[in-house]
Write a protein that holds these residues in place. Structure first.
Motif, mmCIF file in Angstrom:
data_model
loop_
_atom_site.group_PDB
_atom_site.id
_atom_site.type_symbol
_atom_site.label_atom_id
_atom_site.label_comp_id
_atom_site.label_asym_id
_atom_site.label_seq_id
_atom_site.Cartn_x
_atom_site.Cartn_y
_atom_site.Cartn_z
ATOM 1 N N PRO A 84 3.904 -0.343 -11.552
ATOM 2 C CA PRO A 84 5.310 -0.419 -11.148
ATOM 3 C C PRO A 84 5.729 0.706 -10.208
ATOM 4 N N ASP A 85 4.966 1.804 -10.190
ATOM 5 C CA ASP A 85 5.397 2.975 -9.416
ATOM 6 C C ASP A 85 4.353 3.549 -8.472
ATOM 7 N N THR A 86 3.253 2.848 -8.247
ATOM 8 C CA THR A 86 2.213 3.352 -7.341
ATOM 9 C C THR A 86 1.712 2.250 -6.423
ATOM 10 N N ALA A 87 1.393 2.643 -5.202
ATOM 11 C CA ALA A 87 0.862 1.692 -4.225
ATOM 12 C C ALA A 87 0.020 2.449 -3.199
ATOM 13 N N MET A 88 -0.866 1.718 -2.543
ATOM 14 C CA MET A 88 -1.702 2.253 -1.476
ATOM 15 C C MET A 88 -1.609 1.282 -0.304
ATOM 16 N N VAL A 89 -1.376 1.830 0.891
ATOM 17 C CA VAL A 89 -1.298 1.011 2.098
ATOM 18 C C VAL A 89 -2.315 1.549 3.097
ATOM 19 N N LYS A 90 -3.122 0.662 3.635
ATOM 20 C CA LYS A 90 -4.081 1.001 4.692
ATOM 21 C C LYS A 90 -3.539 0.420 5.987
ATOM 22 N N LEU A 91 -3.527 1.239 7.039
ATOM 23 C CA LEU A 91 -2.982 0.771 8.312
ATOM 24 C C LEU A 91 -3.672 1.440 9.482
ATOM 25 N N ASN A 92 -3.467 0.866 10.638
ATOM 26 C CA ASN A 92 -3.887 1.456 11.910
ATOM 27 C C ASN A 92 -2.649 1.785 12.720
ATOM 28 N N CYS A 93 -2.756 2.851 13.509
ATOM 29 C CA CYS A 93 -1.732 3.224 14.476
ATOM 30 C C CYS A 93 -2.418 4.067 15.536
ATOM 31 N N ALA A 94 -1.690 4.436 16.573
ATOM 32 C CA ALA A 94 -2.336 5.176 17.659
ATOM 33 C C ALA A 94 -1.398 6.177 18.295
ATOM 34 N N ILE A 95 -1.985 7.270 18.683
ATOM 35 C CA ILE A 95 -1.406 8.224 19.623
ATOM 36 C C ILE A 95 -2.533 8.375 20.649
#
Length: 132
Positions: A84-95
């Motif tokens: 109920p209170d934890t999550a993990m998100v994997k993502l890509n982004c760029a600079i």
């Protein structure tokens, strides 16, 4: 897992992506808990950057938006809510020319999701492959 929880998690991730793209540290501070830190491995050593130090770094550089960069690398790859209170998100982004893979650990405090840590890696694109 409720749809509203995922919606709330994704909203925080979008604030992070917008803040990073725009160089807007108010948005980054909104998405990241004051006690949060960023972690990476650099030359075999741990790189640990507290949120405020990171925000100063962001303030000291031109944003991807200011540099005319698009957002074609922004991609949420997975969302894993483990309780109920934890999550993990994997993502890509760029600079550009660097493309990042981020692992954002989120917690829900007082009914609000925030990033508590970011672990990342980056790949530098060859100059000929970077969009103009």
């Amino acid at each position: 897992m409720t749809d509203s929880a995922i919606t709330d998690i994704l909203a925080v991730v979008q604030i992070y992506l917008d803040g990073l793209y725009e160089g807007d540290t108010a948005k980054l501070r909104q998405a990241f808990h004051p006690a949060s830190s960023l972690f990476a491995a650099a030359d075999g050593k741990l790189m640990h950057v507290p949120r405020e130090e990171w925000c100063k770094m962001v303030e000291g550089r031109a944003s991807p938006k200011a540099n005319g960069q698009g957002r074609e690398y922004d991609r949420i790859l997975s969302v894993d809510r483990t309780g109920p209170d934890t999550a993990m998100v994997k993502l890509n982004c760029a600079i550009l020319p660097r493309v990042f893979t981020d692992y954002l650990s989120l917690i829900r405090l007082d009914g609000r999701w925030v990033v508590i840590s970011k672990t990342f890696t980056a790949e530098t694109l060859p100059a000929e492959t970077v969009p103009a």
